[in-house]
Motif scaffolding. Structure first.
Motif: not given
Length: 170
Positions: A38-56
């Motif tokens: 993954f690129s830096d941006d893809e890693v950031r998006e992956w991490l943000d998606r996990q954090i969003s899942r915790y909230h959802q």
């Protein structure tokens, strides 16, 4: 802490886990089932998606921490994933390559299965695994799962056959 085993504990990932996540997601050999690092941006998006899942959903892929060193060695957890015409509860796992073949993925995946059945009261849980990823297939089998069906996923412009391993709560 969300889940604890003999050698590991799992917790929600935080933005401060970015570098540890890069060590996993930016390793070509680790990411062979995803067709490359993954690129830096893809890693950031992956991490943000996990954090969003915790909230959802109050769950997602969690940081897997080695108790002896307090080091993040991988990620494992529960996510809702598309499968054919529905969504399924999946146990996913991805570890730093230097921690492969030590039983950590199996230990973490088993703990997630128990969490799904005991805390979430799920009727079934599965792992969706690329057909060429034999190591992850072995983890699913050790977790009591058996192959249920196959589907072609389209990712990065490639048709990738995936097998769904599943186990039902008894």
């Amino acid at each position: 802490m969300i889940v604890e085993t003999e050698r590991l504990y799992m917790r929600e990932m935080e933005q401060t886990d970015y570098d540890s996540l890069c060590n996993i997601l930016q390793d070509e050999d680790t990411m062979y089932a995803y067709e490359g690092a993954f690129s830096d941006d893809e890693v950031r998006e992956w991490l943000d998606r996990q954090i969003s899942r915790y909230h959802q959903w109050n769950f997602g892929l969690w940081a897997v921490i080695l108790k002896d060193t307090d080091e993040m060695i991988g990620q494992c957890g529960l996510t809702m994933q598309p499968w054919k015409e529905t969504e399924v509860l999946e146990i996913g796992y991805l570890f730093n390559r230097s921690y492969w073949h030590k039983g950590y993925a199996t230990e973490a995946a088993e703990a997630c299965k128990h969490y799904a059945f005991e805390i979430l009261k799920a009727d079934e849980v599965c792992s969706i695994i690329r057909d060429t990823n034999t190591a992850s297939q072995k983890v699913a089998i050790r977790n009591g799962m058996s192959k249920a069906d196959t589907w072609i996923k389209h990712y990065r412009g490639i048709d990738m056959p995936h097998d769904r391993y599943r186990i039902r709560h008894e």
